[in-house]
Design a protein around this motif. Structure first.
Motif, PDB file in Angstrom:
ATOM      1  N   ILE A  16      39.433  35.620  50.060  1.00 53.08           N
ATOM      2  CA  ILE A  16      38.642  34.465  49.624  1.00 53.08           C
ATOM      3  C   ILE A  16      38.673  33.381  50.699  1.00 53.08           C
ATOM      4  O   ILE A  16      37.653  32.757  51.008  1.00 53.08           O
ATOM      5  CB  ILE A  16      39.164  33.930  48.279  1.00 53.08           C
ATOM      6  N   ILE A  17      39.852  33.157  51.278  1.00 52.83           N
ATOM      7  CA  ILE A  17      39.958  32.152  52.337  1.00 52.83           C
ATOM      8  C   ILE A  17      39.078  32.521  53.522  1.00 52.83           C
ATOM      9  O   ILE A  17      38.368  31.683  54.082  1.00 52.83           O
ATOM     10  CB  ILE A  17      41.432  31.979  52.769  1.00 52.83           C
ATOM     11  N   ILE A  65      35.374  31.692  52.620  1.00 54.65           N
ATOM     12  CA  ILE A  65      34.944  30.290  52.657  1.00 54.65           C
ATOM     13  C   ILE A  65      35.082  29.706  54.054  1.00 54.65           C
ATOM     14  O   ILE A  65      34.337  28.782  54.423  1.00 54.65           O
ATOM     15  CB  ILE A  65      35.687  29.437  51.604  1.00 54.65           C
ATOM     16  N   ARG A  73      38.486  27.220  42.370  1.00 52.52           N
ATOM     17  CA  ARG A  73      37.614  26.307  43.099  1.00 52.52           C
ATOM     18  C   ARG A  73      38.000  26.385  44.566  1.00 52.52           C
ATOM     19  O   ARG A  73      39.150  26.115  44.932  1.00 52.52           O
ATOM     20  CB  ARG A  73      37.772  24.886  42.586  1.00 52.52           C
ATOM     21  N   ALA A  74      37.059  26.796  45.412  1.00 48.88           N
ATOM     22  CA  ALA A  74      37.330  27.024  46.831  1.00 48.88           C
ATOM     23  C   ALA A  74      36.711  25.906  47.659  1.00 48.88           C
ATOM     24  O   ALA A  74      35.531  25.586  47.513  1.00 48.88           O
ATOM     25  CB  ALA A  74      36.756  28.374  47.262  1.00 48.88           C
ATOM     26  N   HIS A 134      43.760  36.519  47.878  1.00 45.05           N
ATOM     27  CA  HIS A 134      43.794  35.128  48.341  1.00 45.05           C
ATOM     28  C   HIS A 134      43.260  35.033  49.769  1.00 45.05           C
ATOM     29  O   HIS A 134      42.420  34.188  50.089  1.00 45.05           O
ATOM     30  CB  HIS A 134      45.251  34.638  48.268  1.00 45.05           C
ATOM     31  N   LEU A 194      42.406  26.296  47.725  1.00 43.88           N
ATOM     32  CA  LEU A 194      42.010  27.106  46.578  1.00 43.88           C
ATOM     33  C   LEU A 194      42.707  26.535  45.352  1.00 43.88           C
ATOM     34  O   LEU A 194      43.929  26.477  45.292  1.00 43.88           O
ATOM     35  CB  LEU A 194      42.411  28.577  46.761  1.00 43.88           C
TER      36      LEU A 194
END
Length: 992
Positions: free
Chosen positions: A504-505, A508, A545-546, A501, A533
């Motif tokens: 990914i953060i 983006i 979906r980010a 998590h 997210l």
């Protein structure tokens, strides 16, 4: 000694509708000498205000020439022109048929989507202009990406021919779950291509380009955007012609709703993103001019702790907004209403009224004086009496009273003292009414006045401590555009492939920061303002979906020599190119409260809820439900939804639509004691994911069809009444339409007293007093399943859930009717009444400008405030068909506590972590350092609900987003849940 060196300048034009054009020259200065570490500073060199010309091009050119001459700045020093305009939103607010286009709407959703028709929640005045044609066609996706139906090319051809026959040149295409369509050729794009092949010069707006998941809000935004495309292109072309004609070759930007800028090509495609830019510019400009970001307003102890309301008064309208203690505009919650239309854009919370310097002062046949909403607009200096005209305006009233302003002539006219007094009072009353609408407490406020028309406010106002006008107040909107920022937004599907998590953060975040810098933001001065997210449910690759948005200061740098401004070629149609910048601004406005971002309908503000009494028959005890009752019950159902239960809004609209369309059938609520013990009580509900209910709208008759199918299977004549299966969320509203179709009442009770994620958590099943089977499960595609028998309610839940997944995770269920005797003993009685009283407390607090959260808790025995703060982290995932996750809140900073301090008993430094499985089930305080143990402060079966801290509107788990300011409240569970059986089914162990 510090020497200030002029480096670059920017020209800012703010065009307020058809009334005034404001221009300023802003410069970025840097310091030389001893103070080398000093940050560059933005300063205003010169300003100029003039009437908006019918020919936009010449008006802008005249303003630029004048302001550059005053500032003594050469053309080559100009690095950009930023334009803020209210042209586009004014067209919508005023329901201006001359600048709005009829549109056609194609919904890709059949056989679903009939619950609320396109334009179904539009004000009639706007719907009558925009509604050209609509159709529900094959298409749309399930939440897992499967097509509901493939696009039917022949069907689209048929509708294209009808659209062409009607002379409509703009089509809105909106598909179910289209923002999640990752196909190489998305469905909305397929339809766009078919339409463009069959209709010459057609404009096609795909909803996925404008909004996120939330069908009605996204569709509404696309409709509004499509209705002004042609007008926007003509207007933007005029802007381009104006700066080219002066020999400027710098970039041209338009300001957006969120205070950032975008280039003209992007603005021509999505003009809706500029709708609230005028209000945003005025707010940020007023803050800058009053220097409120770093110290109390004017260092005045009288105003230091006061709530500050800004009003920007133009020639036609006045925009009211609230400044938070941080000095930035208070934002609307998850949804915002534009011209009475619900959308999901992030905007300042603004109320606009038809009152400005050009507002007509008229004497009615009854002798009553009125001011506005009709205005002479840009013709003020031609038509107002003070300028030699024959029309009495609000500006005339000011001058006749002897108010001096260098830009206004002396009064030489003749006016009755009674008219003068009455008109002055009417202006003050309109101001007071809007101020009361915006206030969040009953304390006196400070009114910050900006805009050229603000001179019309010269009276003592009730509950206003002080009125202030900062320097350059007449051009505050242009100043706001000068300090506009640049954003970079990332919105894409990511397959984790083992990434966490956090990873990914971080990814983006980096992308959004880099994009903001590429868009022109100043390196080192960019921050991420939004992160989310969202799991893509029921896929095997754990896709999410980010979404991330970064915002930074605009980099003030001269453009590379030879820069050529991007053109609108290919965006502007041939029949629009020869406009020569001409634009006629209409005079008449139609809406008194036009851009009302307050979430309730205006009817709730016009009815005294303190005096309102529902219509209850003295003979039968039946409660005849009104539209207002539905509104109040809907508010309460949202609270009792505890973050889940599905969208109340669509259920409310469907119930209201049913009430209006069946005048001969009364919508009734009855007490269970009015029915005999062996009466059959129907139990309708929708089962599935709240995320689906907000996107894949129902057909509308699924529940009544399922109930009738079950009655045939049981060989009974029908039902004596209906009852909500759960009062929380959408299902709290669903029994009404089904009951009216059968002309039977709804029982004032439900089986849970709240929302819970599973059918087997209904209390009659928990206590073993009834079985949900026989039951019927159905959907709009005519899939009907009869579940004749089950071994227990838990098995029933699993059977329904398995079928529900196959049917798109949202299906109608009609469970075996309950006997009235069982309802009396094992259900939660009076819950529709409870929801009504909750809704009344919320709406009454809004009317009286009381703290909504506090007033709600006062109306709820045992209710308690758990926490107030802002959302700083959202985590969502899908397990076993459930949306599970956490939302983390942290306390407000001292400088951004938005009037919530009086609801907190003592300052809290720990974070609050809310866990949910569709609905919230626990609230724990957590020390961010990890040094202190977690403290559980509320847990299921007690109720946990998150509210917008200002409006008191309940927020679903799917609506929580980074930065939202919220209040978490706890409510005691019904006593049935505190029994051994109740705790086993709905207590902590039930959620692991």
């Amino acid at each position: 000694m510090i020497l200030i060196r002029l480096t670059t300048v920017m020209i800012i034009i703010q065009i307020e509708g058809g009334t005034n054009t404001d221009a300023v020259v802003a410069c970025r200065t840097s310091s030389t000498g001893t103070d080398t570490g000093r940050e560059p500073k933005t300063e205003i060199l010169a300003s100029y205000k003039s009437q908006t010309t019918v020919d936009i091009t010449s008006g802008i050119q005249a303003a630029i020439r004048q302001v550059l001459a005053t500032a003594q700045v050469p053309l080559e020093s100009v690095i950009s022109v930023n334009i803020g305009t209210t042209h586009f939103i004014n067209a919508v607010v005023q329901a201006d048929a001359s600048n709005l286009e009829r549109v056609a709407v194609l919904r890709l959703c059949a056989p679903f989507g009939k619950e609320v028709a396109p334009f179904g929640d539009f004000p009639p005045s706007l719907r009558n202009i925009l509604d050209g044609y609509s159709a529900i066609v094959d298409g749309g996706l399930e939440i897992d990406g499967r097509p509901i139906r493939e696009i039917n090319t022949t069907e689209i051809f048929h509708h294209a021919e009808e659209i062409r026959r009607r002379g409509i040149s703009t089509v809105i295409v909106v598909g179910v779950f289209s923002p999640l369509d990752t196909a190489a050729d998305p469905q909305e794009e397929q339809v766009r291509q078919i339409l463009q092949q069959n209709i010459p010069d057609i404009d096609v707006v795909c909803s996925r380009d404008l909004g996120r998941v939330g069908f009605l809000e996204r569709e509404n935004a696309a409709i509004l955007n499509g209705s002004i495309l042609k007008f926007a292109r003509k207007t933007i072309r005029s802007f381009q012609d104006a700066i080219r004609g002066l020999g400027l070759r710098c970039p041209l930007f338009l300001t957006q709703n969120d205070g950032t800028v975008m280039d003209v090509v992007a603005a021509a495609v999505a003009p809706i993103k500029t709708f609230s830019s005028g209000a945003t510019n005025s707010l940020t400009g007023a803050v800058f001019l009053a220097n409120m970001q770093n110290k109390p307003l004017h260092d005045d102890s009288e105003t230091e702790n006061s709530q500050i309301i800004m009003v920007d008064v133009g020639g036609t309208t006045s925009d009211f907004a609230v400044l938070s203690k941080s000095g930035f505009p208070r934002q609307a919650s998850a949804t915002a209403t534009i011209g009475g239309v619900r959308t999901a854009f992030s905007m300042p919370e603004v109320v606009s009224i038809g009152l400005g310097g050009g507002s007509l002062v008229q004497l009615g046949e009854n002798g009553k004086v009125s001011v506005g909403p009709v205005s002479v607009g840009h013709r003020l200096q031609d038509e107002a009496i003070c300028f030699g005209g024959k029309t009495l305006t609000a500006t005339d009233i000011v001058i006749a009273k002897g108010i001096h302003d260098d830009s206004l002539p002396e009064w030489k006219g003749d006016i009755s003292p009674d008219v003068l007094t009455s008109a002055t009072r009417q202006i003050a009353l309109k101001m007071e009414r809007c101020i009361e609408t915006m206030k969040t407490s009953d304390a006196d406020v400070v009114l910050l006045l900006v805009g050229g028309g603000s001179i019309i406010q010269n009276s003592k106002l009730k509950n206003v401590k002080k009125c202030l006008r900062p320097p350059f107040y007449k051009v505050a909107n242009a100043v706001g555009a000068a300090i506009a920022k640049v954003s970079g937004e990332v919105d894409r599907i990511i397959i984790p492939n083992g990434r966490s998590h956090e990873e990914i953060i971080d990814e983006i975040k980096s992308e959004s920061l880099a994009l903001a810098q590429r868009n022109g933001a100043r390196p080192g001065h960019i921050e991420v303002t939004e992160i989310d997210l969202i799991p893509v449910q029921y896929v095997t690759n754990n896709a999410v979906r980010a979404i991330a948005k970064a915002v930074g200061e605009l980099e003030w740098k001269p453009q590379v020599k030879g820069h050529v401004e991007r053109s609108l070629n290919g965006t502007v149609h041939q029949n629009e190119a020869a406009t020569n910048g001409s634009y006629i601004q209409p005079v008449n406005g139609t809406a008194e409260y036009s851009n009302n971002h307050v979430p309730l309908e205006s009817m709730l503000f016009s009815i005294d809820l303190e005096q309102y009494v529902p219509d209850v028959s003295k003979e039968t005890g039946e409660w005849f439900v009104s539209e207002l009752d539905l509104e109040l019950i809907g508010e309460g159902c949202g609270i009792l939804g505890t973050g889940g239960g599905g969208s109340v809004y669509t259920g409310l609209l469907h119930s209201r639509q049913t009430l209006r369309s069946c005048p001969k059938k009364k919508m009734r609520i009855v007490d269970i004691c009015s029915l005999s013990s062996d009466s059959n009580i129907g139990l309708p509900a929708f089962a599935g994911s709240p995320s689906v209910s907000n996107e894949r709208l129902i057909s509308g008759d699924e529940l009544s069809s399922a109930a009738q199918e079950l009655a045939r299977f049981l060989d009974i004549d029908g039902y004596d009444a209906m009852m909500p299966a759960e009062i929380g969320g959408s299902n709290g509203m669903r029994a009404f339409a089904a009951a009216v179709s059968m002309d039977i009442p709804v029982v004032d009770a439900d089986t849970m007293g709240r929302a819970f994620p599973k059918i087997d958590m209904a209390l009659p099943y928990v206590f073993g007093q009834a079985s949900p089977a026989p039951a019927v499960v159905s959907d709009a595609r005519d899939n009907v399943q009869i579940i004749a028998r089950v071994e227990n309610s838990h098995r029933f839940e699993n059977i329904v859930r398995a079928g529900c997944i196959e049917l798109g995770l949202y299906t109608a269920v009609s469970m075996a009717p309950l006997k009235a005797g069982v309802v009396k003993k094992y259900c939660c009685l009076g819950t529709l009444s409870l929801a009504w009283f909750m809704g009344r407390a919320i709406c009454l607090a809004r009317q009286r400008k009381k703290n909504v959260v506090r007033e709600l808790l006062n109306a709820m025995p045992g209710g308690r405030l758990l926490y107030t703060g802002k959302v700083v982290d959202i985590r969502r995932e899908v397990k076993g068909g459930w949306t599970i996750g956490t939302a983390t809140l942290e306390p407000f900073d001292n400088d951004d506590d938005e009037d919530d301090g009086d609801t907190i008993t003592k300052p809290e430094t720990r974070q609050l972590v809310l866990s949910y499985q569709n609905e919230f089930y626990s609230a724990e305080l957590r020390d961010p350092t990890g040094k202190l143990p977690l403290q559980m402060i509320c847990i299921t079966p007690d109720l946990i609900t998150v509210l917008d801290s200002h409006t008191g509107t309940a927020l679903g788990t799917h609506e929580l987003r980074y930065g939202l300011r919220v209040a978490a409240i706890g409510m005691p569970a019904h006593p049935h849940w505190l029994t051994k059986e109740g705790l086993m089914a709905g207590g902590p162990q039930a959620f692991g």
